[in-house]
Design a protein around this motif. Sequence first.
Motif, short mmCIF file in Angstrom:
data_model
loop_
_atom_site.label_atom_id
_atom_site.label_comp_id
_atom_site.label_asym_id
_atom_site.label_seq_id
_atom_site.Cartn_x
_atom_site.Cartn_y
_atom_site.Cartn_z
N SER A 1 2.92 23.79 3.30
CA SER A 1 4.22 23.43 3.85
C SER A 1 5.03 24.65 4.27
O SER A 1 5.97 24.54 5.05
CB SER A 1 5.02 22.61 2.83
N THR A 2 4.68 25.82 3.75
CA THR A 2 5.37 27.06 4.12
C THR A 2 4.37 28.19 4.26
O THR A 2 3.20 28.08 3.87
CB THR A 2 6.41 27.46 3.04
N MET A 3 4.85 29.28 4.81
CA MET A 3 4.02 30.47 4.94
C MET A 3 3.77 31.12 3.58
O MET A 3 2.65 31.50 3.24
CB MET A 3 4.72 31.47 5.87
N SER A 4 4.83 31.24 2.78
CA SER A 4 4.75 32.03 1.56
C SER A 4 4.19 31.30 0.35
O SER A 4 3.69 31.92 -0.58
CB SER A 4 6.16 32.55 1.20
N GLY A 5 4.27 29.97 0.31
CA GLY A 5 3.84 29.25 -0.88
C GLY A 5 4.82 29.48 -2.03
O GLY A 5 6.00 29.75 -1.82
N ILE A 6 4.31 29.44 -3.26
CA ILE A 6 5.18 29.65 -4.42
C ILE A 6 4.39 30.38 -5.50
O ILE A 6 3.18 30.18 -5.66
CB ILE A 6 5.72 28.31 -4.96
N GLN A 7 5.10 31.24 -6.24
CA GLN A 7 4.48 31.95 -7.35
C GLN A 7 4.60 31.12 -8.62
O GLN A 7 5.68 30.67 -8.98
CB GLN A 7 5.16 33.31 -7.55
N CYS A 8 3.46 30.93 -9.30
CA CYS A 8 3.45 30.21 -10.57
C CYS A 8 3.27 31.25 -11.69
O CYS A 8 2.29 32.00 -11.69
CB CYS A 8 2.31 29.20 -10.62
N VAL A 9 4.21 31.28 -12.62
CA VAL A 9 4.15 32.21 -13.74
C VAL A 9 3.66 31.46 -14.97
O VAL A 9 4.24 30.44 -15.35
CB VAL A 9 5.53 32.84 -14.00
N LEU A 10 2.60 31.96 -15.61
CA LEU A 10 1.99 31.29 -16.75
C LEU A 10 1.98 32.22 -17.96
O LEU A 10 1.04 33.00 -18.16
CB LEU A 10 0.57 30.85 -16.42
N PRO A 11 3.04 32.16 -18.81
CA PRO A 11 3.03 32.95 -20.05
C PRO A 11 1.97 32.39 -21.00
O PRO A 11 1.91 31.19 -21.25
CB PRO A 11 4.44 32.74 -20.61
N PHE A 12 1.13 33.24 -21.55
CA PHE A 12 0.01 32.78 -22.36
C PHE A 12 0.47 32.08 -23.64
O PHE A 12 -0.24 31.22 -24.16
CB PHE A 12 -0.90 33.96 -22.71
N ASP A 13 1.65 32.43 -24.14
CA ASP A 13 2.11 31.81 -25.38
C ASP A 13 2.86 30.49 -25.12
O ASP A 13 3.32 29.86 -26.08
CB ASP A 13 3.00 32.77 -26.16
N SER A 14 2.98 30.09 -23.85
CA SER A 14 3.72 28.86 -23.54
C SER A 14 2.85 27.78 -22.89
O SER A 14 3.35 26.72 -22.54
CB SER A 14 4.89 29.17 -22.59
N VAL A 15 1.56 28.06 -22.73
CA VAL A 15 0.67 27.08 -22.10
C VAL A 15 -0.34 26.59 -23.12
O VAL A 15 -0.56 27.21 -24.16
CB VAL A 15 -0.05 27.70 -20.88
N ASP A 16 -0.95 25.46 -22.81
CA ASP A 16 -1.91 24.88 -23.74
C ASP A 16 -3.26 25.60 -23.65
O ASP A 16 -3.51 26.41 -22.76
CB ASP A 16 -2.07 23.38 -23.50
N GLU A 17 -4.12 25.27 -24.60
CA GLU A 17 -5.43 25.93 -24.68
C GLU A 17 -6.27 25.67 -23.44
O GLU A 17 -6.97 26.57 -22.95
CB GLU A 17 -6.17 25.42 -25.93
N ALA A 18 -6.17 24.45 -22.90
CA ALA A 18 -6.95 24.11 -21.71
C ALA A 18 -6.51 24.97 -20.52
O ALA A 18 -7.34 25.40 -19.71
CB ALA A 18 -6.79 22.63 -21.38
N THR A 19 -5.21 25.24 -20.41
CA THR A 19 -4.71 26.07 -19.30
C THR A 19 -5.24 27.50 -19.42
O THR A 19 -5.61 28.13 -18.42
CB THR A 19 -3.18 26.06 -19.28
N LEU A 20 -5.27 28.01 -20.63
CA LEU A 20 -5.79 29.37 -20.83
C LEU A 20 -7.23 29.48 -20.35
O LEU A 20 -7.63 30.47 -19.74
CB LEU A 20 -5.69 29.75 -22.31
N LYS A 21 -8.01 28.44 -20.59
CA LYS A 21 -9.40 28.44 -20.14
C LYS A 21 -9.48 28.35 -18.61
O LYS A 21 -10.32 28.98 -17.98
CB LYS A 21 -10.16 27.27 -20.78
#
Length: 716
Positions: free
Chosen positions: A278-298
Amino acid sequence: MAPINTRSNWTKKMASRACLAAAVAAGSSRSAAAFSTSLRSGVAGGRALSSISGKSSFVASSYHAAVAGSSSLAAFGNNGSRIAANRASINSIQLHMSSTDAEQSTADVEAQIATKGDEIRSLKENGIAKPELAPHIQELLALKAKLEELTVSTAEQSSADVEAEIAAKGDEIRTLKESGTAKPELAPHIQELLALKAKLAELEAPPAPAPKKEKKKNPPAASAPQEVHVPIAHATPSPRRVKTDNAQVSDDQVSIKGWVRTVRKQKTLAFVEVNDGSTMSGIQCVLPFDSVDEATLKEIDKLTTGCSVDAIGQIVKSQGGKQSVELSATSLRIVGTCPGETYPLAKKRHSLEYLRTIAHLRPRTNTIAAVARVRSTLAGSIHAFFQEEGFNYVQTPLITASDCEGAGEMFRVTTLDTDDVASLPRAKDEDGKLLPGVDYGEDFFGKAAFLTVSGQLGGETYASALGDVYTFGPTFRAENSQTARHLAEFWMVEPEMAFADLTSAMDNAEALLKSVVGVALEKCDEDLTFFANFFDKGLKDRLEKLVNKPFVRVSYKEAIAYLQEEIAKDPSKWQFPEVVFGTDLATEHERWLAETKFESAVFVYNYPKSIKAFYMRDNDEDGGETVNAMDLLVPGVGELVGGSQREERLDVLVEKMKELDLDVEDYWWYLDLRRFGSVPHAGYGLGFERLVTYVCGIENIRDAIAFPRYPGNAEF
């Protein structure tokens, strides 16, 4: 077995309850032992009284009086807890006795049914005839009906008992509250009331339908186990999906879905750039390791450029300087993997020539995605312009037997088996002699058919009835050209206006261009800035001038004179230095007029008749040497629009068609427009891909369409 007396059973119950209530009322002022003795006496008395019949009113009155007396004793001293216990005992015994009576009654009938069933089977075994069995079967059916009636009645009585218990418990709780009982002591009574209400709801709930029995199917002789995908039911709704062009700071959990452009991993967090198109730049997703679930870390460990993902989190103000917002993600799942070692779009800039070889993947690049967004905006604004101007949108056919331009460069449409040349039907003369060529009278349409080069002729027919119309669709030209300005398949915007002349057509074309380019400047700023940075530094200034500056209008003769004067200064600078009246202007001539001479969009009108199409109106002023036609030339592209006033005079049009060796019979319907209510009318054609290249500042028209078609290429 004696028949069941329903009235007697009810009387027994009420008598027992009366005695129980009296015993509890008496016991409320005695010791626990004395109460227990009284209660046992009450139960015994109740059983003794169960033989009484015909005393229902008396027993019921005694029962209610005793209960009322028990309630009134709550006002004395600290007897609330004792009274609560007494009432609980009444409720428990009442429910037990009620269910016992029901069980005995239904058990008796069930026993009778079993006995009668055995009797009938015995009679059958002894050879008793059907007529003699009939009374026994009727008796069995009657017993079954009786059992069903008793079951329903028992359920109703049970519901009534529980309702009475709920009422009594409610009175009890109110009394305890009035006597100042603390909340902790009330809690068990409230829990008991809630349990009774749940019991009542269970009793009153309709029975669940019995599951349908499925016919057993024999399994296949040898079948491999198959994986079954069962959809997961979510207790809460899925997060709302947000496109990155609408991403705003919010406390809501949202979902961003797209394709990974870059991945950066640090010790405590990861940065993933996701682009959803939808845009040229998209969006940055920030994923702190201590705030995400185990499945996300994998999943983070598996991320590669090009894989598709679904990231969930909150849109927050970005802490970096490259973007205003970012996704503070709590979850990320890979939707589709993308092996980095074989992905053709590695993180580097590719040439446009290379990207044409992977046209199915090139929309994922910044350049082609930006072209697609600008193209979409232009298409929508074209429709909006004509709709606001009162034009009707007409869809003209792609398959035609008419050559609009008279140039003969058309793609043939046939179902004849061209692989078997010997089987092709041959054309014959009136005497049956074979002629060169194929007899297309035996083809699918009964005549030679082609892909259209223009929707103009069809547009004229509807303009002769609706006034102002436009077409917007694909057209085809079998021109063997490998230039950056030509395609074999391209889209044309073609308005037709009744009761109009060439000036009307130029006015409309100018208004259209100013409108759609203005919309692109407003809605596609990020994409146009990208094109200005990487393709054409002066792009946005040029587009602004087109919107704000009036278009220049010069005659063809004037344009030739300007060109001759300029070329004479140094003919060696020109690829086509020979320019005279009757010369079909080349791109270098068109661009010099627009970019250098006038620095503006330019209408050149009144072209020589010899280089224009048959349907253009002859100018009376010069004896038909020129036609009332125009081309719009724009900086950076050259010709963008071509149009004319159409020839509305039947006799003049027929003569012109004969001069060009066009079969008048093929155009009988087009000539009818001149026979029946002919009017002056005008129109033009706008090459849509040329408009896209002009607005985007790209040079090659093959990059302005999703899947370009040109000589030697029909891939994808």
